[in-house]
Write an enzyme that holds these catalytic residues in place. Sequence first.
Site, PDB file in Angstrom:
ATOM      1  N   LYS A 127       0.871  -1.190   0.000  1.00  0.00           N
ATOM      2  CA  LYS A 127       0.000   0.000   0.000  1.00  0.00           C
ATOM      3  C   LYS A 127       0.897   1.225   0.000  1.00  0.00           C
ATOM      4  CE  LYS A 127      -4.398   1.173   0.251  1.00  0.00           C
ATOM      5  NZ  LYS A 127      -5.612   0.517  -0.232  1.00  0.00           N
ATOM      6  N   ASP A 167      -6.984   4.518  -4.470  1.00  0.00           N
ATOM      7  CA  ASP A 167      -7.650   4.393  -3.159  1.00  0.00           C
ATOM      8  C   ASP A 167      -8.234   5.789  -2.904  1.00  0.00           C
ATOM      9  OD1 ASP A 167      -7.901   2.536  -0.624  1.00  0.00           O
ATOM     10  OD2 ASP A 167      -7.293   4.443   0.200  1.00  0.00           O
TER      11      ASP A 167
HETATM   12  P1  NAP Z   1     -12.926   8.058  -2.480  1.00  0.00           P
HETATM   13  O1  NAP Z   1     -13.424   7.847  -3.862  1.00  0.00           O
HETATM   14  O2  NAP Z   1     -11.892   9.078  -2.233  1.00  0.00           O
HETATM   15  O3  NAP Z   1     -14.204   8.332  -1.550  1.00  0.00           O
HETATM   16  C1  NAP Z   1     -14.135   8.436  -0.172  1.00  0.00           C
HETATM   17  C2  NAP Z   1     -15.476   8.943   0.306  1.00  0.00           C
HETATM   18  O4  NAP Z   1     -15.537   8.846   1.734  1.00  0.00           O
HETATM   19  C3  NAP Z   1     -15.726  10.392  -0.033  1.00  0.00           C
HETATM   20  O5  NAP Z   1     -17.096  10.569  -0.314  1.00  0.00           O
HETATM   21  C4  NAP Z   1     -15.346  11.110   1.267  1.00  0.00           C
HETATM   22  O6  NAP Z   1     -15.959  12.369   1.440  1.00  0.00           O
HETATM   23  C5  NAP Z   1     -15.907  10.127   2.250  1.00  0.00           C
HETATM   24  N1  NAP Z   1     -15.362  10.297   3.588  1.00  0.00           N
HETATM   25  C6  NAP Z   1     -14.069  10.426   3.963  1.00  0.00           C
HETATM   26  N2  NAP Z   1     -13.991  10.527   5.293  1.00  0.00           N
HETATM   27  C7  NAP Z   1     -15.258  10.456   5.757  1.00  0.00           C
HETATM   28  C8  NAP Z   1     -15.848  10.497   7.039  1.00  0.00           C
HETATM   29  N3  NAP Z   1     -15.089  10.614   8.130  1.00  0.00           N
HETATM   30  N4  NAP Z   1     -17.196  10.380   7.145  1.00  0.00           N
HETATM   31  C9  NAP Z   1     -17.972  10.247   6.051  1.00  0.00           C
HETATM   32  N5  NAP Z   1     -17.473  10.225   4.798  1.00  0.00           N
HETATM   33  C10 NAP Z   1     -16.137  10.322   4.665  1.00  0.00           C
HETATM   34  O7  NAP Z   1     -12.334   6.686  -1.879  1.00  0.00           O
HETATM   35  P2  NAP Z   1     -12.780   5.201  -2.194  1.00  0.00           P
HETATM   36  O8  NAP Z   1     -11.870   4.659  -3.226  1.00  0.00           O
HETATM   37  O9  NAP Z   1     -14.241   5.150  -2.386  1.00  0.00           O
HETATM   38  O10 NAP Z   1     -12.386   4.472  -0.827  1.00  0.00           O
HETATM   39  C11 NAP Z   1     -13.265   4.423   0.288  1.00  0.00           C
HETATM   40  C12 NAP Z   1     -12.809   3.333   1.243  1.00  0.00           C
HETATM   41  O11 NAP Z   1     -12.806   2.063   0.554  1.00  0.00           O
HETATM   42  C13 NAP Z   1     -11.414   3.468   1.816  1.00  0.00           C
HETATM   43  O12 NAP Z   1     -11.375   2.905   3.105  1.00  0.00           O
HETATM   44  C14 NAP Z   1     -10.577   2.610   0.881  1.00  0.00           C
HETATM   45  O13 NAP Z   1      -9.368   2.198   1.480  1.00  0.00           O
HETATM   46  C15 NAP Z   1     -11.532   1.453   0.670  1.00  0.00           C
HETATM   47  N6  NAP Z   1     -11.275   0.645  -0.527  1.00  0.00           N
HETATM   48  C16 NAP Z   1     -11.260   1.213  -1.757  1.00  0.00           C
HETATM   49  C17 NAP Z   1     -11.061   0.408  -2.860  1.00  0.00           C
HETATM   50  C18 NAP Z   1     -11.110   0.962  -4.258  1.00  0.00           C
HETATM   51  O14 NAP Z   1     -11.059   0.173  -5.205  1.00  0.00           O
HETATM   52  N7  NAP Z   1     -11.231   2.255  -4.448  1.00  0.00           N
HETATM   53  C19 NAP Z   1     -10.839  -0.976  -2.703  1.00  0.00           C
HETATM   54  C20 NAP Z   1     -10.914  -1.531  -1.420  1.00  0.00           C
HETATM   55  C21 NAP Z   1     -11.135  -0.702  -0.346  1.00  0.00           C
HETATM   56  P3  NAP Z   1     -15.195  13.716   1.033  1.00  0.00           P
HETATM   57  O15 NAP Z   1     -15.381  13.819  -0.446  1.00  0.00           O
HETATM   58  O16 NAP Z   1     -15.901  14.739   1.827  1.00  0.00           O
HETATM   59  O17 NAP Z   1     -13.757  13.536   1.442  1.00  0.00           O
END
Ligand code: NAP
Length: 447
Positions: A127, A167
């Site tokens: 990561k 991510d």
């Molecule tokens: P992303 O596209 O950057 O979206 C993150 C979202 O979470 C945004 O809407 C953000 O809001 C919101 N957020 C952040 N902190 C928050 C809080 N404290 N309370 C409520 N909402 C909050 O990221 P993502 O890729 O979807 O990833 C989300 C999660 O899934 C992470 O834990 C990541 O490690 C995990 N994940 C992602 C993938 C992938 O393929 N992308 C795979 C496995 C796991 P703002 O816009 O206001 O910041």
Amino acid sequence: MPGLDDKLTDLFHQVLDRNPGELEFHQAVREVFDSLGPVVTKHPEYADVIKRLCEPERQIIFRVPWTDDAGQVHINRGFRVEFNSALGPYKGGLRFHPSVNLGIVKFLGFEQIFKNALTGLPIGGGKGGSDFDPKGRSEAEVMRFCQSFMTELYRHIGEYTDVPAGDIGVGGREIGYLFGQYKRITNRYESGVLTGKGISWGGSRVRTEATGYGTVFFVDEMLKATGGSLEGKRVTVSGSGNVATYAIAKVQQLGGTVVACSDSSGYVVEEDGIDLALLKQVKEVDRGRIADYAAARGAGAQLGRDGSIWHVPADIALPCATQNELDADDAARLVANGCMIVAEGANMPCTPEAIKVLTEGGVRYAPGKAANAGGVATSALEMQQNASRDSWSFAHTEERLADIMRGIHDRCLATADEYGSPGSYTAGANIAGFTKVADAMIALGVI
Ligand code: NAP
């Protein structure tokens, strides 16, 4: 140490001593150790492997200098933790967010090892990321940052070495700039070095949707295991980024209603269901806030005023935002409101106390390393397509994803049964992921 097997207590103390202050990393290790008691009892030879597993194979920290549009120089910190390559090249995303530090990258990398093992695909765990905040930055600033980041990272990665992806804060735009700079520096069109690429330049269909879709496929399997389905279920989904968006989409396709979603500024409740097309417009195109979505929807949508999104009654709750976003208080509200299933689309979104409240309250809980493995699994399918210079159809790739999620679900339950914790997805995921990696590490010798 309460609740922890004696043989693992010493090992856990060593992890605490060797990694001071890395609270999220301690939490992630402890969650796995909590499941491993019966494993070391049955296989004492694994104790040495556990010690090796907790130490990353390589940790890289580097300076990322870049210039903003006003000509001012900024310095961020870049990280890549290459945690374990027993099963294949290091694989795991890059996170750009101001909260990123070594402890967070290590927690994510540690989880990634077991998640990747669970997929059954040949990928190790890693990561990375940076404390850079893309929010409010211009396109040109984001591009210059990505180019500077890759100018250091390129020497550590490669299709047979380490394959980063996106991510939080790293989506298709950032992967494009990163891949462009890698290609420029190395003079190689090495598609397999990064995943999450655009379809026209080596990406895979379904990769964008994969984590959210995969989480919902997993929930569907959980429901089917007890004769249920998503039809007519009320669902809450935190976040409105990549994972949340496509979790919402798949819930809607399978007949459920998503009645609330959020971002870091608040949450919105909409009894008739979230309008996904509008949410995507506001969040992806306009890069707006959840309040902008609520304002555009008018009277049907209410901005949440009290507590958190988890106080909204739901049959199924999908935390898809960030780590430790659902605490014991939230869990108690979910239990009181009759929630049946909590499945983690995000990594470690439930605190350990929340997990305890949920499981004791009879909620079926699916940990992220199982429920959100669809993203990395589809990344591995992207690597397969790159290696064979092939490009699969949406339907074929989605079917592969659904198969993989079914496989993970069934493996979790079978392993939980085998080790005396029937029905525990946590025990099943941790033990099945661990034993797969541990056996490979033993076969490869002490390295
Ligand atoms: P992303 O596209 O950057 O979206 C993150 C979202 O979470 C945004 O809407 C953000 O809001 C919101 N957020 C952040 N902190 C928050 C809080 N404290 N309370 C409520 N909402 C909050 O990221 P993502 O890729 O979807 O990833 C989300 C999660 O899934 C992470 O834990 C990541 O490690 C995990 N994940 C992602 C993938 C992938 O393929 N992308 C795979 C496995 C796991 P703002 O816009 O206001 O910041």
